[in-house]
Design a protein around this motif. Structure first.
Motif, PDB file in Angstrom:
ATOM      1  N   MET A  78      39.592  28.279  43.225  1.00 38.84           N
ATOM      2  CA  MET A  78      39.051  29.163  42.502  1.00 38.84           C
ATOM      3  C   MET A  78      38.232  30.267  43.645  1.00 38.84           C
ATOM      4  SD  MET A  78      39.343  29.058  39.383  1.00 38.84           S
ATOM      5  CE  MET A  78      38.044  29.618  38.689  1.00 38.84           C
ATOM      6  N   MET A  79      37.873  29.573  44.864  1.00 39.43           N
ATOM      7  CA  MET A  79      37.475  30.464  45.888  1.00 39.43           C
ATOM      8  C   MET A  79      38.473  31.552  46.342  1.00 39.43           C
ATOM      9  SD  MET A  79      34.639  31.394  47.367  1.00 39.43           S
ATOM     10  CE  MET A  79      34.368  32.105  48.898  1.00 39.43           C
ATOM     11  N   LYS A  80      39.566  31.013  46.696  1.00 38.97           N
ATOM     12  CA  LYS A  80      40.577  31.850  47.209  1.00 38.97           C
ATOM     13  C   LYS A  80      40.963  32.933  46.110  1.00 38.97           C
ATOM     14  CE  LYS A  80      44.217  32.926  49.992  1.00 38.97           C
ATOM     15  NZ  LYS A  80      44.718  34.206  49.403  1.00 38.97           N
ATOM     16  N   LYS A  81      40.973  32.765  44.667  1.00 39.14           N
ATOM     17  CA  LYS A  81      41.059  33.335  43.741  1.00 39.14           C
ATOM     18  C   LYS A  81      40.043  34.860  43.697  1.00 39.14           C
ATOM     19  CE  LYS A  81      41.353  33.851  38.615  1.00 39.14           C
ATOM     20  NZ  LYS A  81      40.127  34.345  38.360  1.00 39.14           N
ATOM     21  N   TYR A  82      38.702  34.219  44.046  1.00 41.87           N
ATOM     22  CA  TYR A  82      37.579  35.123  43.901  1.00 41.87           C
ATOM     23  C   TYR A  82      37.730  36.080  45.210  1.00 41.87           C
ATOM     24  CZ  TYR A  82      32.974  36.534  44.440  1.00 41.87           C
ATOM     25  OH  TYR A  82      31.611  37.383  44.714  1.00 41.87           O
ATOM     26  N   ILE A  83      38.055  35.544  46.303  1.00 45.83           N
ATOM     27  CA  ILE A  83      38.169  36.553  47.575  1.00 45.83           C
ATOM     28  C   ILE A  83      39.424  37.495  47.333  1.00 45.83           C
ATOM     29  CG2 ILE A  83      38.778  36.587  49.947  1.00 45.83           C
ATOM     30  CD1 ILE A  83      36.160  35.665  49.468  1.00 45.83           C
ATOM     31  N   ASP A  84      40.487  36.833  46.603  1.00 45.55           N
ATOM     32  CA  ASP A  84      41.783  37.991  46.599  1.00 45.55           C
ATOM     33  C   ASP A  84      41.247  38.928  45.600  1.00 45.55           C
ATOM     34  OD1 ASP A  84      43.229  36.230  48.061  1.00 45.55           O
ATOM     35  OD2 ASP A  84      44.481  35.504  46.582  1.00 45.55           O
ATOM     36  N   GLU A  85      40.689  38.592  44.525  1.00 50.16           N
ATOM     37  CA  GLU A  85      40.302  39.582  43.338  1.00 50.16           C
ATOM     38  C   GLU A  85      39.232  40.593  43.921  1.00 50.16           C
ATOM     39  OE1 GLU A  85      41.670  37.225  39.433  1.00 50.16           O
ATOM     40  OE2 GLU A  85      39.706  37.298  39.950  1.00 50.16           O
ATOM     41  N   VAL A  86      38.040  39.957  44.561  1.00 49.71           N
ATOM     42  CA  VAL A  86      36.969  41.025  44.867  1.00 49.71           C
ATOM     43  C   VAL A  86      37.284  41.787  46.153  1.00 49.71           C
ATOM     44  CG1 VAL A  86      34.582  40.824  45.784  1.00 49.71           C
ATOM     45  CG2 VAL A  86      35.356  39.297  43.738  1.00 49.71           C
ATOM     46  N   PHE A  87      37.987  41.106  47.141  1.00 51.10           N
ATOM     47  CA  PHE A  87      38.495  41.983  48.210  1.00 51.10           C
ATOM     48  C   PHE A  87      39.304  42.969  47.945  1.00 51.10           C
ATOM     49  CE2 PHE A  87      36.868  39.442  52.370  1.00 51.10           C
ATOM     50  CZ  PHE A  87      35.846  39.169  51.540  1.00 51.10           C
ATOM     51  N   SER A  88      40.154  42.496  46.908  1.00 57.97           N
ATOM     52  CA  SER A  88      41.277  43.711  46.585  1.00 57.97           C
ATOM     53  C   SER A  88      40.473  44.839  45.805  1.00 57.97           C
ATOM     54  CB  SER A  88      42.211  43.069  45.786  1.00 57.97           C
ATOM     55  OG  SER A  88      43.191  42.377  46.544  1.00 57.97           O
ATOM     56  N   ALA A  89      39.608  44.422  45.113  1.00 56.32           N
ATOM     57  CA  ALA A  89      38.710  45.360  44.403  1.00 56.32           C
ATOM     58  C   ALA A  89      38.050  46.354  45.369  1.00 56.32           C
ATOM     59  CB  ALA A  89      37.826  44.779  43.250  1.00 56.32           C
ATOM     60  N   GLY A  90      37.720  45.822  46.472  1.00 53.77           N
ATOM     61  CA  GLY A  90      36.762  46.515  47.537  1.00 53.77           C
ATOM     62  C   GLY A  90      37.720  47.357  48.450  1.00 53.77           C
ATOM     63  N   THR A  91      38.927  47.691  48.130  1.00 54.42           N
ATOM     64  CA  THR A  91      39.595  48.564  48.813  1.00 54.42           C
ATOM     65  C   THR A  91      39.106  49.925  48.793  1.00 54.42           C
ATOM     66  OG1 THR A  91      41.638  47.186  48.407  1.00 54.42           O
ATOM     67  CG2 THR A  91      42.210  49.427  49.222  1.00 54.42           C
ATOM     68  N   ASN A  92      38.914  50.515  50.247  1.00 55.28           N
ATOM     69  CA  ASN A  92      38.138  51.688  49.979  1.00 55.28           C
ATOM     70  C   ASN A  92      36.851  51.897  49.197  1.00 55.28           C
ATOM     71  OD1 ASN A  92      40.053  53.020  51.855  1.00 55.28           O
ATOM     72  ND2 ASN A  92      41.373  53.199  50.091  1.00 55.28           N
ATOM     73  N   ASN A  93      36.391  50.785  49.304  1.00 55.04           N
ATOM     74  CA  ASN A  93      34.989  50.610  48.183  1.00 55.04           C
ATOM     75  C   ASN A  93      33.957  49.561  48.884  1.00 55.04           C
ATOM     76  OD1 ASN A  93      33.339  50.847  46.184  1.00 55.04           O
ATOM     77  ND2 ASN A  93      34.228  49.491  44.887  1.00 55.04           N
TER      78      ASN A  93
END
Length: 197
Positions: A78-93
């Motif tokens: 669940m932590m890996k999923k969180y990082i994958d999703e949040v860091f991807s949403a933070g691209t250029n953001n």
């Protein structure tokens, strides 16, 4: 004042990993930080989070405490999923722009495109294995230090530009003789070094 995001990376398993120890460390860190004038926000990997809302917490924070139990030598799923999703949403953001390389500038290296420059993170880990398995050529981790054994997590954060602080870890958590009060003293000592030193 400085801003700290505490990330609870626990994943629940009944009767085995119910999250009480992780929550104790989260609560201890929050109390310490607030007592010392820091602003605190929370994130929880096992929750119904919105990745873009989580990105705003990352942009707000100056420091991160990543608290999780080590499952199968790494972060809980669940932590890996969180990082994958949040860091991807933070691209250029606020999290990263790209991998850092540039066709027009060969000196730019892979891993240099992070947008979290000037931010710092602290890993706080709970382990079943004894501490003697690290930095021991005969140990399970083949001589790797605690931080070397967690290189994937470190490199994820460093890819985004954040710098590591001293890692905390507690070991043998299922052994039955864990001295929680003594471990809290060690934890607070590392928090003091990282945030007040």
């Amino acid at each position: 004042m400085k801003n700290v995001l505490i990330i609870n990376g626990h994943q629940y398993y009944p009767n085995i990993a119910e999250g009480k120890l992780t929550q104790m460390y989260v609560d201890t860190a929050e109390s310490f930080l607030k007592t010392n004038g820091f602003n605190v926000k929370h994130a929880k990997a096992e929750s119904d989070y919105n990745p873009l809302e989580e990105v705003e917490k990352f942009k707000w924070a100056d420091f991160f405490i990543i608290q999780y139990p080590v499952y199968w030598m790494g972060t809980p799923w669940m932590m890996k999923k969180y990082i994958d999703e949040v860091f991807s949403a933070g691209t250029n953001n606020g999290i990263y722009a790209n991998d850092g390389r540039s066709r027009s500038d060969a000196s730019k290296r892979y891993g240099s495109g992070g947008l979290m420059q000037g931010k710092q993170y602290m890993l706080s880990l709970t382990y079943n294995c004894p501490s003697s398995e690290f930095s021991n050529k005969a140990g399970f981790f083949d001589g790797l230090s605690l931080d070397e054994a967690n290189i994937a997590t470190h490199k994820t954060w460093q890819f985004c530009g954040a710098k590591p602080m001293q890692t905390y870890s507690v070991h043998d958590i299922f052994k039955g003789d864990l001295n929680i009060e003594m471990e809290k003293v060690k934890f607070i000592d590392i928090l003091s070094k990282n945030f007040l030193g």
